[in-house]
Design a protein around this motif. Structure first.
Motif, PDB file in Angstrom:
ATOM      1  N   SER A 207      17.086 -11.161  67.479  1.00 21.86           N
ATOM      2  CA  SER A 207      16.411 -10.001  67.536  1.00 21.86           C
ATOM      3  C   SER A 207      15.764 -10.000  69.175  1.00 21.86           C
ATOM      4  O   SER A 207      15.393  -8.868  69.539  1.00 21.86           O
ATOM      5  N   PHE A 208      15.482 -10.907  69.662  1.00 21.31           N
ATOM      6  CA  PHE A 208      14.972 -10.895  71.095  1.00 21.31           C
ATOM      7  C   PHE A 208      15.821 -10.353  71.960  1.00 21.31           C
ATOM      8  O   PHE A 208      15.671  -9.610  72.817  1.00 21.31           O
ATOM      9  N   LEU A 209      17.355 -10.827  71.743  1.00 23.70           N
ATOM     10  CA  LEU A 209      18.387 -10.447  72.753  1.00 23.70           C
ATOM     11  C   LEU A 209      18.233  -8.817  72.811  1.00 23.70           C
ATOM     12  O   LEU A 209      18.530  -8.336  73.601  1.00 23.70           O
ATOM     13  N   GLY A 210      18.270  -8.588  71.389  1.00 23.12           N
ATOM     14  CA  GLY A 210      18.315  -7.012  71.277  1.00 23.12           C
ATOM     15  C   GLY A 210      17.516  -6.117  72.197  1.00 23.12           C
ATOM     16  O   GLY A 210      17.765  -5.243  72.670  1.00 23.12           O
ATOM     17  N   ARG A 211      16.437  -6.600  72.284  1.00 23.98           N
ATOM     18  CA  ARG A 211      15.262  -6.047  73.216  1.00 23.98           C
ATOM     19  C   ARG A 211      15.687  -5.858  74.575  1.00 23.98           C
ATOM     20  O   ARG A 211      15.558  -4.932  75.147  1.00 23.98           O
ATOM     21  N   PHE A 212      16.311  -7.072  75.098  1.00 23.61           N
ATOM     22  CA  PHE A 212      16.780  -6.998  76.480  1.00 23.61           C
ATOM     23  C   PHE A 212      17.921  -6.079  76.799  1.00 23.61           C
ATOM     24  O   PHE A 212      18.280  -5.676  77.758  1.00 23.61           O
ATOM     25  N   THR A 214      19.029  -3.848  74.814  1.00 21.55           N
ATOM     26  CA  THR A 214      19.126  -2.318  74.569  1.00 21.55           C
ATOM     27  C   THR A 214      17.833  -1.490  75.107  1.00 21.55           C
ATOM     28  O   THR A 214      17.760  -0.346  75.076  1.00 21.55           O
ATOM     29  N   GLY A 215      16.774  -2.282  75.469  1.00 22.63           N
ATOM     30  CA  GLY A 215      15.685  -1.803  76.011  1.00 22.63           C
ATOM     31  C   GLY A 215      14.834  -1.114  74.940  1.00 22.63           C
ATOM     32  O   GLY A 215      13.809  -0.419  75.244  1.00 22.63           O
TER      33      GLY A 215
END
Length: 259
Positions: A207-212, A214-215
């Protein structure tokens, strides 16, 4: 006199390792202070997580920028030994300092929130000044819950010689700088996280990787996995700290959790 400050207890892994290890060492310390702002599912403090922290042996629980994420904290903070940042505006529920007392010795514990990349609260520097003037004490520990190590060290130097220790929390990664400032105040930029380091600051990796990648915002999910008990030990000689030592314990991991 010995004080143990336990870094941000985060989600179920943090609760589990705290409950497993703190009772075993509790008798070695006069006081135990625990940052519990992420104890309930990784954000906030509720009755269940607060009760677990206290039953494990904490004398005082501190909060942070997630102080208000669980509604139950509004009741707890008015009746229990819990402090939130002292530099919230007047009228904020709860209090920003607490005095722990034993054998006539009064240890003042203050928490302030930093303002660099954080909520724009009142001035933490002058807030601590005011509390040190107004509250009778024999020694003081100041916790600064902040992003920037520069701000943490700025507060440390500002208070050097006036408080026993300045300890940082919030970034969830223990720093290797534990030591003393020129006038004798002990300092560590961040005590670290009590929780699973098989995570991104306690959050599920995917879930955290998705933030980095995709922005875009992604739902926060706390991670599960083997946990570390992470703390800092302060050994006092009178009103001064004579030794500051990071402390870690790795739990034997069998895949179980706290329900």
């Amino acid at each position: 006199m010995k004080v143990l400050f336990v870094g941000d207890v985060t989600a179920r892994p943090g609760q589990r390792v705290l409950a497993r290890h703190l009772p075993d060492i509790r008798g070695e310390y006069d006081w135990v202070i625990v940052n519990g702002e992420n104890a309930a599912a990784g954000k906030g403090l509720d009755r269940k997580s607060y009760r677990l922290i206290r039953e494990a042996g904490a004398d005082l629980v501190t909060l942070g920028n997630h102080a208000w994420d669980k509604k139950q904290v509004y009741e707890l903070i008015e009746t229990e030994p819990i402090i939130r940042a002292a530099n919230y505006p007047p009228g904020t529920p709860g209090r920003g300092w607490w005095v722990l007392e034993r054998g006539g010795f009064r240890l003042l514990v203050v928490q302030v929130m930093g303002r660099v990349y954080m909520e724009p609260l009142d001035d933490p520097f002058r807030t601590v000044d005011r509390i040190l003037e107004e509250v009778p004490h024999d020694a003081a520990i100041v916790e600064i819950h902040a992003e920037a190590t520069s701000e943490k060290y700025a507060l440390g130097f500002y208070l050097d010689g006036r408080v026993a220790a300045v300890l940082g929390t919030h970034t969830h990664i223990p720093t290797l700088d534990a030591g003393f400032l020129p006038k004798g105040t002990a300092i560590q930029a961040d005590v670290g996280m009590t929780g699973t380091y098989r995570s991104i600051i306690g959050g599920e990796v995917e879930s955290f990787l998705g933030r980095f990648l995709t922005g875009r915002p992604h739902p926060f999910r706390s991670a599960e996995g083997p946990a570390r008990f992470v703390a800092t030990e302060l050994v006092f000689e009178g009103a001064r700290v004579r030794a500051i030592s990071p402390y870690q314990w790795e739990e034997p991991w069998r895949g179980e959790g706290i329900e």
